[in-house]
Design a protein around this motif. Structure first.
Motif, mmCIF file in Angstrom:
data_model
loop_
_atom_site.group_PDB
_atom_site.id
_atom_site.type_symbol
_atom_site.label_atom_id
_atom_site.label_comp_id
_atom_site.label_asym_id
_atom_site.label_seq_id
_atom_site.Cartn_x
_atom_site.Cartn_y
_atom_site.Cartn_z
ATOM 1 N N LEU A 13 0.849 -1.190 0.000
ATOM 2 C CA LEU A 13 0.000 0.000 0.000
ATOM 3 C C LEU A 13 0.886 1.241 0.000
ATOM 4 C CD1 LEU A 13 -2.875 1.218 0.223
ATOM 5 C CD2 LEU A 13 -2.580 1.167 2.717
ATOM 6 N N TYR A 15 0.663 5.554 -0.332
ATOM 7 C CA TYR A 15 -0.134 6.770 -0.417
ATOM 8 C C TYR A 15 0.647 7.812 -1.221
ATOM 9 C CZ TYR A 15 -3.145 5.111 3.437
ATOM 10 O OH TYR A 15 -4.011 4.395 4.221
ATOM 11 N N PRO A 38 0.785 3.145 5.385
ATOM 12 C CA PRO A 38 1.233 2.574 4.108
ATOM 13 C C PRO A 38 2.643 2.001 4.221
ATOM 14 C CG PRO A 38 1.524 4.938 4.064
ATOM 15 C CD PRO A 38 0.847 4.622 5.379
#
Length: 217
Positions: A13, A15, A38
């Motif tokens: 993940l 951002y 993240p």
């Protein structure tokens, strides 16, 4: 939900935000009940890349050094000051210090003066032979005008991080809600435009779909 149920095995993940690192840290502290930390972080419209570590966020020096090639923050900041003076301080202003960095100068400007700021920044960069990029976003009568090093940007930083993590384009999904996400969503990865996206991003998507340049899956 992401960590317990939705996260695919082996995924990462990341951002990508227009915020500074300090602003992002404030946001995630306030939203810790709904925001997941993240694995990597891209800040300041692609001018900063950070890696998460046990000691906090560590800046990617390789990315930052690459942005310094054929770039002068002093030239751009001086041009931005002249543009603000030209427009009048009631119509344009420098954004706060935490939104500026050595590869990014940001001005807030009323819609009708955005083209003046853009022109003056472009003219100054061209006169000095600087490689640059101008990103305009925002709504409700005001625009953010970001002048950044040509190698910066949400798409470029996404590609940099994607390659670092070892994912192919079709294994990568970029999600956006703002006009400054348009370049990132224009890349070769899959993309999602969220339901509460700004009108300029929705219009861009509708235009691309009408021209056959964006397809629904």
């Amino acid at each position: 939900f992401w960590s317990s149920s939705a996260k695919p095995a082996g995924s990462k993940l990341v951002y990508s935000t227009g915020r500074s690192l300090a602003s992002f840290n404030d946001l995630i502290a306030k939203k810790s009940d709904v925001m997941v930390e993240p694995d990597k972080l891209i800040c300041a419209v692609g001018t900063k890349v950070f890696e998460r570590s046990a000691d906090g966020w560590i800046e990617d020096d390789g990315w930052s050094k690459a942005l310094g090639v054929n770039w002068s923050n002093a030239v751009v900041a001086d041009a931005a000051k002249r543009a603000v003076d030209e427009c009048g301080h009631e119509n344009a202003h420098f954004r706060p210090a935490d939104e500026q960095n050595e590869h990014k100068v940001t001005v807030g400007v009323k819609d009708e003066y955005a083209s003046v700021v853009e022109r003056m920044l472009r003219d100054a960069c061209a006169a000095s032979g600087l490689d640059h990029k101008i990103i305009i976003s925002g709504s409700c009568g005001w625009k953010f005008v970001d002048c950044v090093s040509a190698g910066a940007g949400k798409l470029e930083s996404l590609e940099y991080v994607r390659k670092q993590l070892g994912f192919e384009h079709l294994q990568t999904i970029a999600c956006g809600d703002s006009g400054n996400d348009i370049l990132m969503l224009s890349g070769d990865t899959r993309c999602i435009i969220v339901g509460n996206a700004e009108s300029e991003l929705r219009q861009w998507a509708n235009d691309r779909m009408a021209n056959g340049q964006l397809a629904l899956e």
